[in-house]
Scaffold this motif. Structure first.
Motif, short mmCIF file in Angstrom:
data_model
loop_
_atom_site.label_atom_id
_atom_site.label_comp_id
_atom_site.label_asym_id
_atom_site.label_seq_id
_atom_site.Cartn_x
_atom_site.Cartn_y
_atom_site.Cartn_z
N LEU A 19 -11.74 7.46 2.42
CA LEU A 19 -10.37 7.03 2.71
C LEU A 19 -9.60 8.13 3.45
N ASN A 20 -9.17 7.80 4.65
CA ASN A 20 -8.42 8.73 5.50
C ASN A 20 -6.93 8.55 5.21
N THR A 21 -6.29 9.59 4.74
CA THR A 21 -4.86 9.51 4.40
C THR A 21 -3.97 9.64 5.63
N HIS A 22 -4.56 9.88 6.81
CA HIS A 22 -3.77 10.09 8.02
C HIS A 22 -3.81 8.88 8.96
N ASP A 23 -4.22 7.74 8.47
CA ASP A 23 -4.23 6.51 9.26
C ASP A 23 -2.80 6.16 9.67
N ASP A 24 -2.56 5.97 10.98
CA ASP A 24 -1.23 5.62 11.47
C ASP A 24 -0.75 4.27 10.97
N ALA A 25 -1.67 3.45 10.51
CA ALA A 25 -1.32 2.08 10.16
C ALA A 25 -0.64 1.95 8.80
N TYR A 26 -0.72 2.96 7.95
CA TYR A 26 -0.10 2.83 6.62
C TYR A 26 1.39 2.48 6.73
N ARG A 27 2.12 3.28 7.47
CA ARG A 27 3.58 3.06 7.53
C ARG A 27 3.89 1.76 8.27
N LEU A 28 3.06 1.39 9.23
CA LEU A 28 3.29 0.14 9.95
C LEU A 28 3.10 -1.05 9.01
N SER A 29 2.05 -1.00 8.21
CA SER A 29 1.80 -2.10 7.27
C SER A 29 2.92 -2.20 6.24
N VAL A 30 3.38 -1.05 5.76
CA VAL A 30 4.50 -1.05 4.81
C VAL A 30 5.72 -1.70 5.45
N SER A 31 5.95 -1.45 6.73
CA SER A 31 7.12 -2.02 7.40
C SER A 31 7.03 -3.52 7.53
N GLY A 32 5.86 -4.09 7.30
CA GLY A 32 5.69 -5.54 7.26
C GLY A 32 5.74 -6.10 5.85
N LEU B 254 0.38 1.75 -0.67
CA LEU B 254 0.43 2.27 0.69
C LEU B 254 1.46 3.37 0.91
N ARG B 255 2.20 3.74 -0.12
CA ARG B 255 3.21 4.78 0.10
C ARG B 255 2.56 6.17 0.14
N PRO B 256 3.18 7.10 0.87
CA PRO B 256 2.72 8.50 0.82
C PRO B 256 3.02 9.09 -0.55
N THR B 257 2.18 9.99 -1.00
CA THR B 257 2.36 10.62 -2.32
C THR B 257 2.58 12.11 -2.15
N THR B 258 3.17 12.71 -3.18
CA THR B 258 3.40 14.15 -3.12
C THR B 258 2.09 14.93 -3.11
N GLU B 259 1.03 14.35 -3.72
CA GLU B 259 -0.27 15.02 -3.75
C GLU B 259 -0.99 14.92 -2.41
N ARG B 260 -0.66 13.87 -1.62
CA ARG B 260 -1.24 13.65 -0.29
C ARG B 260 -2.75 13.41 -0.33
N SER B 261 -3.26 12.96 -1.44
CA SER B 261 -4.71 12.77 -1.58
C SER B 261 -5.05 11.29 -1.67
N PRO B 262 -6.29 10.93 -1.34
CA PRO B 262 -6.73 9.54 -1.55
C PRO B 262 -6.62 9.12 -3.01
N THR B 263 -7.01 9.99 -3.92
CA THR B 263 -6.96 9.65 -5.35
C THR B 263 -5.55 9.28 -5.78
N ALA B 264 -4.56 9.97 -5.24
CA ALA B 264 -3.17 9.71 -5.63
C ALA B 264 -2.68 8.36 -5.15
N MET B 265 -3.37 7.77 -4.17
CA MET B 265 -2.95 6.46 -3.65
C MET B 265 -3.51 5.31 -4.48
N THR B 266 -4.46 5.57 -5.35
CA THR B 266 -5.16 4.49 -6.03
C THR B 266 -4.28 3.79 -7.05
N LEU B 267 -4.53 2.50 -7.20
CA LEU B 267 -3.89 1.70 -8.23
C LEU B 267 -4.91 1.45 -9.33
N GLU B 268 -4.59 1.91 -10.54
CA GLU B 268 -5.49 1.81 -11.69
C GLU B 268 -6.90 2.29 -11.31
N ASN B 269 -6.94 3.54 -10.94
CA ASN B 269 -8.19 4.18 -10.52
C ASN B 269 -9.24 4.06 -11.62
#
Length: 930
Positions: free
Chosen positions: A203-216, A240-255
């Motif tokens: 999982l790449n945390t620098h994908d430009d599409a995250y913020r675009l998808s959120v805006s939809g 899809l929100r950015p996290t303070t940890e900036r890691s893929p693990t921090a983005m997970t829902l019910e990891n």
């Protein structure tokens, strides 16, 4: 007492040696022997007594209990425990994803679509977000609110509030955008069966599409591995929100995995895992196999998992009955444990599967190995076989669909826009998904809007991107609904979510607002209501009657009379505009338009027209308040040159590329130029569906992967073959080239140099002949280009050529994602632009600098160009989506990107840019383009 025989011989020998060397010791030898012997004898006796006292009898069942017996029994007890919501879950005061410092938010006076009651519940009320959860909804406890510090209050003023959009099929972060070789992590190609692979690990945390998808409005996505493999690995649920940890693990829902290691965490074993399966053409193609090979790969893999499961169950049965002497190590295999968990019902299986044969194969496999499928994805033929789905093991799979994207390969050929409607009527759960980046997940709601237009009930259409996917992935206890105790994933919309161009005013994920400065467009009142849709019942029945391929050829009645009744508006071309030539007040239903032999002979109120004499018995068509306008024009896709993208025998193919290889002499050598007219394919389903959608003319250029494409052609989308009258509208429309970055091409500077050489008159043969027409301003040059830097080079090239030839160069940019960065320069150079796609997306590096539009920016590429008086048209990139052109134009107008004046000028822009003759553009009282 003698100690001989009581002591080992080496010890007694050593004692004798010592005694022999010492006279005094020799005198005491007897005493020493006696004492030493008694010590050894007593020690052995003590150990024997202890052994007798504490060792159980040979037939005692506890004699072989391992020291970790309790741990083993606990492990056995956990094997078949199913994921479930903790009993006290809704007592939580704070989300596990809460970010410290998040202010509580009170949204007042909202029109709330909660997702409850099968999507039918809606009411006006307030919503309180606090601690990352929905603390209250409806009539809020004002005393509690008063005690909150730093409360942010937002007055919705009646705007619609919904749960966050859930995309159940995405490749965000594993097929990143812009697409680069170093960030393509969607598929492993190390075998058809890879259940141990995990999307989390790529999982790449620098994908430009995250913020675009959120805006939809997208707040949660199921990121899946690709479909190269029969079993591609484990998916990942992310917020899809950015996290303070900036890691893929921090983005997970019910990891489901442990936080700082890689193994599946037993303590989190009550959380669902998600797994990707794929059948049909993709794994067959990747591994040069057949459907038989792929099906056997599934069965072989599940048989392996079943053997492990059975061994574990047998082990645990013996352990639970105390037969420890019959078992050794717990049977498990690190690679296969996830697939074993599928058989234990603890993994949600998501199955990429299109065609009836594959659907049937998978249903049989579920019954053979006794596991359930959460959803069939893509699933273009599921609407034809609902009973097959209902015979799957456990429960019928849900169906995750595109709205209209189809026929890109053979197994998608029977895809139907009526599939969501038909499936829902058969009691199956319908989900709309993006397959991002195949479709931009920012506009996943658009898929629900189109599905609603074609017959999916509005409650189910909204549920298809919120509550239904949440339920299918096992997260409906916390997302997909607006309910007390649920995650604070909320979207405030500028119009009804099913209205075209509905855009978020704000998006909250875990209670955190995601859009720093929202750019909001005021929408008219009628867009706040559920849109009215046509009745497609007859078309849906025909689709089933003809096994997914209903006849599409137009029923031409040019020799007779057609009377359109209940017409509200009629539009026609006048000069450089499209104007209203008939308009009735709202509520009137007696507008009449009478057409005879292809021409309008009367329009007005019923009393005016029906008294006219007609030839033969007229055909009456009730437009139910609809409108009549000139036919639309489409350009940019391969419409007219292919039927099935993935099948070479159904398409015209690629033209030779002069900069890549030598053009064969038989086609004209380096002086050749290819004409699309020679490869036209009429009667394709793409073209006929476009015709039925109001697109009467298609413009298509030869397909190329190099600089030179060739000569485009304008054709009638409703004709049977090219010899029919009016089938070819204009044989040659423009010369087409492309400037792009590619592994297969020389540098961009080399491509521009080659184009300069051709424009300066250095082309040979027919190629030179047509480029001479271009340089004299008699024929348009269309350049497919996206990069602003390349566009700047083309603007300078145009000036250079015009300064040499003293003729205006008719240049049009196609694609043109970054053209908005040079609006004044493009306008001053009198260059036209065809935006394709109309909704910008950074799919490649040369398209990275997009103008995203509301709510992220005030304007779009379209609005910016129009503001600078650039002639702009809307293009398509996919022949199956060309039919949605009118929705694309409506999205531009309703979304506030442009005024309705844009839609009036659009068709004239096509005609001016491409110099299409009056047979296409002059519509004075002609109905041929209606």
């Amino acid at each position: 007492m003698s100690t001989k025989g009581l002591l080992p011989q080496p010890i007694t020998g050593e004692i004798d040696h010592l005694l022999a060397t010492n006279d005094r010791a020799r005198r005491n030898a007897s005493t020493f022997r006696i004492i030493f012997g008694w010590v050894l004898l007593l020690t052995g006796t003590v150990f024997s007594i202890i052994r007798l006292l504490y060792a159980p009898a040979r037939n005692d069942p506890l004699s072989n209990i391992p020291i970790d017996a309790a741990e083993i029994l606990d492990k056995c007890r956990m094997l078949n425990v199913q994921p479930h919501t903790p009993a006290n879950f809704y007592e939580r005061k704070q989300s596990d994803r809460f970010q410290a410092g998040t202010n509580p938010t009170l949204i007042t006076n909202a029109t709330i679509w909660s997702g409850r009651l099968n999507g039918l519940e809606q009411f006006t009320g307030d919503v309180l977000l606090d601690g990352g959860i929905i603390r209250d909804i409806g009539d809020i406890d004002r005393e509690f609110v008063a005690r909150l510090d730093d409360l942010v209050t937002i007055d919705a003023n009646g705007a619609w509030l919904s749960p966050g959009v859930v995309d159940m099929h995405s490749h965000l972060g594993v097929h990143s955008n812009p697409g680069l070789r170093g960030s393509s992590d969607g598929n492993s190609h190390h075998g058809p069966v890879l259940p141990w692979m995990r999307a989390l690990d790529g999982l790449n945390t620098h994908d430009d599409a995250y913020r675009l998808s959120v805006s939809g409005g997208v707040t949660t996505a199921l990121v899946l591995p690709g479909s190269a493999n029969a079993i591609g690995g484990q998916g990942l649920l992310i917020k899809l929100r950015p996290t303070t940890e900036r890691s893929p693990t921090a983005m997970t829902l019910e990891n489901p995995y442990s936080t700082n290691t890689s193994e599946y965490d037993p303590l989190h074993g009550l959380r669902w895992r998600q797994m990707k399966h794929a059948c049909g053409e993709n794994p067959d193609r990747v591994y040069s196999g057949t459907r038989m090979d792929t099906t056997w790969a599934f069965r072989q893999a599940y048989d392996k998992a079943r053997q492990i499961k059975n061994a574990q169950d047998a082990y645990c049965q013996k352990a639970s009955t105390g037969k420890w002497d019959e078992i050794k190590d717990f049977p498990e295999d690190y690679q296969w444990e996830a697939l074993v968990d599928v058989l234990r019902g603890r993994v949600k299986v998501h199955n990429h599967c299109y065609e009836t044969v594959d659907l049937d194969d998978m249903v049989r496999i579920t019954n053979e190995f006794k596991f359930s499928i959460a959803a069939f994805h893509h699933a273009h033929e599921t609407y034809l076989v609902p009973s097959t789905l209902k015979s799957a093991y456990g429960h019928p799979p849900a169906v995750a669909l595109f709205s209209t994207k189809a026929r890109y390969k053979r197994e998608s050929y029977r895809g139907s826009e009526f599939a969501p409607k038909i499936l829902s009527e058969n009691g199956l759960q319908v989900i709309m998904k993006s397959d991002h980046p195949v479709l931009d997940s920012r506009y996943l709601l658009y898929e629900a809007q189109i599905a609603h237009y074609f017959g999916l009930p509005p409650n189910l259409a909204l549920a298809a991107v919120t509550s239904t996917p949440a339920e299918v992935i096992g997260e409906d206890h916390r997302i997909g609904f607006l309910k007390r105790g649920y995650d604070a994933d909320v979207v405030l919309w500028d119009s009804h979510p099913l209205s075209l161009s509905a855009t978020p005013k704000q998006v909250w994920i875990d209670g955190i607002p995601q859009i720093k400065v929202p750019h909001v467009v005021d929408k008219p009142a009628f867009l706040q209501n559920i849109p009215k849709t046509p009745d497609f019942e007859r078309e849906a029945r025909k689709t089933l009657e003809y096994d997914g391929l209903p006849p599409l050829l137009p029923n031409h009645t040019s020799e007779g009379t057609v009377v359109f009744t209940n017409v509200s508006h009629v539009y026609a071309r006048k000069g450089d505009s499209i104007v209203e030539v008939l308009g009735l007040r709202r509520g009137h239903d007696n507008g009449i338009v009478q057409v005879q032999r292809g021409e309008i002979i009367c329009m007005g109120e019923a009393s005016t027209c029906l008294e006219l004499n007609t030839t033969g018995k007229p055909t009456f068509v009730n437009l139910q308040g609809g409108s009549i306008s000139p036919g639309l024009v489409t350009f940019g896709s391969n419409l007219g040159l292919e039927d099935i993208q993935g099948e070479p025998s159904t398409k015209d193919g690629l033209v030779p590329a002069p900069l890549i290889s030598k053009v064969p002499a038989i086609v004209g050598g380096d002086g050749a130029i290819i004409r699309a007219a020679d490869g036209l394919q009429f009667f394709t389903r793409h073209a006929l569906l476009a015709y039925r959608s109001g697109i009467t003319t298609g413009i298509v250029a030869p397909q190329s992967q190099g600089l030179l494409s060739g000569l485009s052609v304008a054709f009638s989308t409703g004709s049977e073959h090219r010899l029919k009258k009016g089938a070819v509208v204009q044989n040659v429309v423009a010369v087409h080239v492309a400037i792009s970055h590619s592994d297969n091409l020389p540098s961009v500077s080399a491509q521009v140099a080659a184009l300069r050489n051709l424009l300066l008159g250095n082309g040979e043969g027919e190629l030179g002949y047509w480029f001479e027409k271009v340089t004299k301003g008699k024929l348009s040059l269309v350049v497919d280009v996206h990069s602003a830097d390349a566009i700047a080079s083309l603007i300078e090239l145009k000036r250079e050529i015009e300064g040499t030839t003293f003729h205006p160069l008719k240049l049009t940019l196609s694609g043109a994602t970054e053209s908005y960065l040079l609006p004044s320069e493009i306008s001053d150079a009198d260059i036209g632009v065809i935006l394709r796609p109309i909704r910008s997306f950074p799919s490649s590096w040369e398209m990275k600098r997009i103008s995203p539009g509301p709510p992220l920016s005030d304007g779009t590429a379209l609005s910016t160009l129009l503001a600078h008086k650039v002639t702009v048209a809307v293009g398509a990139i996919d022949p199956s989506l060309a039919r949605l052109t009118r929705f694309d134009v409506g999205w531009c107008v309703d979304g506030g990107s442009v005024s309705s004046r844009f839609s009036e000028r659009r068709e004239i822009a096509w005609c001016e840019r491409f110099s299409i003759g009056r047979s296409c553009c002059d519509s004075k009282r002609r109905a041929a383009g209606v």
